[in-house]
Design a protein around this motif. Structure first.
Motif, PDB file in Angstrom:
ATOM      1  N   UNK A 219      35.311  20.009  60.428  1.00 38.45           N
ATOM      2  CA  UNK A 219      34.384  19.267  61.275  1.00 38.45           C
ATOM      3  C   UNK A 219      35.095  18.257  62.162  1.00 38.45           C
ATOM      4  N   UNK A 220      36.335  17.909  61.821  1.00 40.44           N
ATOM      5  CA  UNK A 220      37.091  16.963  62.648  1.00 40.44           C
ATOM      6  C   UNK A 220      38.361  17.610  63.187  1.00 40.44           C
ATOM      7  N   UNK A 221      38.222  18.884  63.557  1.00 40.68           N
ATOM      8  CA  UNK A 221      39.308  19.639  64.166  1.00 40.68           C
ATOM      9  C   UNK A 221      39.173  19.560  65.680  1.00 40.68           C
ATOM     10  N   UNK A 222      40.208  19.083  66.343  1.00 43.16           N
ATOM     11  CA  UNK A 222      40.211  18.955  67.796  1.00 43.16           C
ATOM     12  C   UNK A 222      41.241  19.931  68.369  1.00 43.16           C
ATOM     13  N   UNK A 223      40.760  20.929  69.126  1.00 45.08           N
ATOM     14  CA  UNK A 223      41.634  21.965  69.666  1.00 45.08           C
ATOM     15  C   UNK A 223      41.786  21.769  71.169  1.00 45.08           C
ATOM     16  N   UNK A 224      43.020  21.753  71.637  1.00 48.15           N
ATOM     17  CA  UNK A 224      43.293  21.627  73.066  1.00 48.15           C
ATOM     18  C   UNK A 224      42.642  22.774  73.842  1.00 48.15           C
ATOM     19  N   UNK A 225      42.333  22.538  75.097  1.00 50.31           N
ATOM     20  CA  UNK A 225      41.566  23.494  75.896  1.00 50.31           C
ATOM     21  C   UNK A 225      42.417  24.570  76.555  1.00 50.31           C
ATOM     22  N   UNK A 226      43.720  24.396  76.583  1.00 55.15           N
ATOM     23  CA  UNK A 226      44.631  25.397  77.150  1.00 55.15           C
ATOM     24  C   UNK A 226      44.296  25.706  78.611  1.00 55.15           C
ATOM     25  N   UNK A 227      44.408  24.685  79.464  1.00 50.20           N
ATOM     26  CA  UNK A 227      44.157  24.856  80.895  1.00 50.20           C
ATOM     27  C   UNK A 227      45.463  24.963  81.689  1.00 50.20           C
ATOM     28  N   UNK A 228      46.577  25.029  80.983  1.00 48.48           N
ATOM     29  CA  UNK A 228      47.898  25.225  81.589  1.00 48.48           C
ATOM     30  C   UNK A 228      48.312  24.053  82.471  1.00 48.48           C
ATOM     31  N   UNK A 229      48.031  22.846  81.966  1.00 48.02           N
ATOM     32  CA  UNK A 229      48.445  21.639  82.659  1.00 48.02           C
ATOM     33  C   UNK A 229      49.352  20.797  81.778  1.00 48.02           C
ATOM     34  N   UNK A 230      49.351  19.477  82.016  1.00 53.34           N
ATOM     35  CA  UNK A 230      50.207  18.588  81.221  1.00 53.34           C
ATOM     36  C   UNK A 230      49.476  17.350  80.730  1.00 53.34           C
ATOM     37  N   UNK A 231      48.149  17.475  80.617  1.00 54.09           N
ATOM     38  CA  UNK A 231      47.349  16.346  80.142  1.00 54.09           C
ATOM     39  C   UNK A 231      47.245  16.368  78.630  1.00 54.09           C
ATOM     40  N   UNK A 232      47.427  15.196  78.006  1.00 53.44           N
ATOM     41  CA  UNK A 232      47.332  15.039  76.553  1.00 53.44           C
ATOM     42  C   UNK A 232      46.177  14.095  76.251  1.00 53.44           C
ATOM     43  N   UNK A 233      45.259  14.554  75.445  1.00 52.11           N
ATOM     44  CA  UNK A 233      44.050  13.788  75.100  1.00 52.11           C
ATOM     45  C   UNK A 233      44.261  13.011  73.814  1.00 52.11           C
ATOM     46  N   UNK A 234      43.971  11.728  73.849  1.00 55.82           N
ATOM     47  CA  UNK A 234      44.012  10.900  72.648  1.00 55.82           C
ATOM     48  C   UNK A 234      42.639  10.891  72.004  1.00 55.82           C
ATOM     49  N   UNK A 235      42.554  11.352  70.773  1.00 56.68           N
ATOM     50  CA  UNK A 235      41.277  11.404  70.063  1.00 56.68           C
ATOM     51  C   UNK A 235      40.691   9.991  69.963  1.00 56.68           C
ATOM     52  N   UNK A 236      39.420   9.882  70.291  1.00 54.06           N
ATOM     53  CA  UNK A 236      38.749   8.591  70.270  1.00 54.06           C
ATOM     54  C   UNK A 236      38.522   8.017  71.646  1.00 54.06           C
ATOM     55  N   UNK A 249      47.013  11.689  68.076  1.00 53.75           N
ATOM     56  CA  UNK A 249      46.285  10.686  67.305  1.00 53.75           C
ATOM     57  C   UNK A 249      47.227  10.026  66.305  1.00 53.75           C
ATOM     58  N   UNK A 250      46.733   8.950  65.702  1.00 53.70           N
ATOM     59  CA  UNK A 250      47.403   8.324  64.552  1.00 53.70           C
ATOM     60  C   UNK A 250      46.387   8.028  63.453  1.00 53.70           C
ATOM     61  N   UNK A 251      45.252   8.743  63.480  1.00 51.16           N
ATOM     62  CA  UNK A 251      44.175   8.551  62.514  1.00 51.16           C
ATOM     63  C   UNK A 251      44.269   9.597  61.407  1.00 51.16           C
ATOM     64  N   UNK A 252      43.872   9.212  60.214  1.00 55.11           N
ATOM     65  CA  UNK A 252      44.017  10.113  59.066  1.00 55.11           C
ATOM     66  C   UNK A 252      42.828  11.022  58.847  1.00 55.11           C
ATOM     67  N   UNK A 253      41.774  10.874  59.632  1.00 55.59           N
ATOM     68  CA  UNK A 253      40.572  11.682  59.395  1.00 55.59           C
ATOM     69  C   UNK A 253      40.364  12.753  60.455  1.00 55.59           C
ATOM     70  N   UNK A 254      41.408  13.083  61.219  1.00 56.38           N
ATOM     71  CA  UNK A 254      41.277  14.086  62.267  1.00 56.38           C
ATOM     72  C   UNK A 254      42.454  15.065  62.209  1.00 56.38           C
ATOM     73  N   UNK A 255      42.250  16.233  62.807  1.00 57.88           N
ATOM     74  CA  UNK A 255      43.309  17.241  62.907  1.00 57.88           C
ATOM     75  C   UNK A 255      43.496  17.618  64.363  1.00 57.88           C
TER      76      UNK A 255
END
Length: 409
Positions: A219-236, A249-255
């Motif tokens: 339920x807390x799995x965050x998968x990159x969208x694979x748009x072939x760019x160089x943007x990195x999303x920080x969870x939260x 991320x640096x949080x212990x409740x996410x993947x």
């Protein structure tokens, strides 16, 4: 009554719910099937809980001969799933369901089919749908059914010893242990897209099986969208417009996770600052230096020291298989001339994508011994039983993912 079958060059799959009809309906059923003869019907499936009535079997076989398949299953969800598998085998782009339960079957089709398939319901006579069924109840029934299914093999995960197991869980999924049945996507496809035929409910079950094996919360799995760019999303934070190829991320409740089917999946970990990331780095992302962007994000936003960062590359196309156009190789030569192989030979040169990524990482200050580009990165093209590959299989193709998370104290 709805029984118009669209005409055109597309092939058609027909599913007839035999239990819905009595012999008094034979004329109306015949009219529907007659129109099916005016298009290219790939398969006509007669679905029943017991035995297909003779009048339906004879009528169908008289019109479609060897294209008729009878499926008998006491469990209706199971039977419909089996019918979908048969339709997927021949990749029917258009599907017609003939029944007397329009509302109920509409819900089921919404759950079982994606926009990659054009489907419609031909309802004959009074609607016999159960009034208690809703989209939510049908969805739950399909989920319960899929959860009970046994896969033909086990979930297998590739791991590296470079990432400290006492602090982080991580791994790279392979193609085994799931429920996807389409050849190019069989069996643990974990990436949903409306352009492919695996429905979201099946992808969610595949992800659940992977999460159960790996020990993380799906339920807390965050998968990159694979748009072939160089943007990195920080969870939260607010997700970037236009998608992103990395998650950090640096949080212990996410993947954090990233997909791949030839492109390099890369996992990052800092055991001191407890920062972790997963990125998708295809040739476009590599040229756009997403590995460098990720290191800079770990250093600039989270305080990671460059000498503390460890990096693991996952399954990807190897330097012998990754042919690349001669006119476009300069962008890799600009990174490292040794990335371009077989340049002087006939045919296209090949690219060592992992060397390009290693070069970028070392330029950012990551220590050479902190980069694992051998343990968990078999060639996707050369391992058809283990890994998905777009270059090898074409469309449709499945995706493996790399994942990483911080263990709770």
């Amino acid at each position: 009554m709805e029984y118009t079958i669209s005409k055109g060059t597309m092939t058609l799959g027909v599913v007839l719910l035999s239990d819905d009809f009595a012999e008094k309906d034979s004329e109306q059923v015949a009219r529907v099937l007659d129109e099916g003869q005016s298009v290219n019907v790939d398969v006509c499936i007669l679905l029943t809980s017991d035995t297909v009535p003779d009048f339906i079997s004879n009528m169908s076989r008289g019109k479609f001969t060897e294209k008729v398949i009878e499926i008998s299953d006491q469990d209706f969800i199971s039977g419909f799933h089996a019918a979908k598998d048969k339709l997927d085998e021949v990749m029917c782009p258009e599907i017609k369901v003939i029944c007397k339960r329009k509302q109920e079957i509409t819900f089921l089709c919404q759950v079982m089919f994606t926009p990659a398939v054009q489907w419609s319901i031909m309802s004959i006579g009074e609607d016999k749908s159960s009034k208690s069924e809703t989209l939510v109840s049908i969805t739950q029934k399909v989920k319960d059914y899929l959860r009970k299914l046994k896969a033909s093999d086990e979930v297998k995960i590739l791991r590296s010893t470079l990432i400290p197991d006492d602090l982080f869980y991580h791994g790279f999924s392979t193609r085994t242990g799931g429920l996807s049945s389409i050849p190019g996507m069989k069996s643990l496809n974990v990436l949903y897209t409306t352009a492919k035929r695996d429905p979201l409910v099946l992808i969610e079950e595949n992800r659940r099986r992977l999460a159960s094996k790996a020990g993380f919360d799906v339920e807390t799995l965050y998968i990159a969208k694979a748009v072939h760019g160089n943007t990195v999303y920080e969870i939260g934070t607010d997700p970037p417009d236009g998608g992103y190829d990395g998650v950090i991320s640096n949080k212990s409740n996410v993947t954090c996770a990233a997909p791949g089917a030839d492109c390099v999946i890369i996992l990052f970990a800092d055991p001191i600052q407890h920062v972790f990331a997963a990125i998708h780095s295809g040739w476009k992302g590599t040229v756009a230096k997403i590995p460098s962007v990720t290191v800079r994000s770990m250093h600039g936003k989270f305080g990671s020291k460059l000498e503390d960062i460890v990096v693991v590359m996952g399954p990807s196309i190897c330097k012998n298989c990754f042919e690349f156009g001669k006119d476009d190789i300069q962008q890799f030569e600009d990174i490292n001339p040794q990335c371009v192989l077989h340049k002087g030979l006939d045919g296209n040169p090949t690219i060592d994508l992992k060397l390009a990524i290693r070069t970028l990482l070392e330029e950012e200050g990551v220590l050479p011994e902190h980069i694992d580009d051998t343990t968990t990165c078999p060639c996707t093209v050369e391992n058809p039983n283990q890994l998905y590959s777009y270059r090898r299989d074409g469309r449709p193709f499945g995706n493996q993912i790399g994942f990483i998370g911080l263990r709770s104290n």
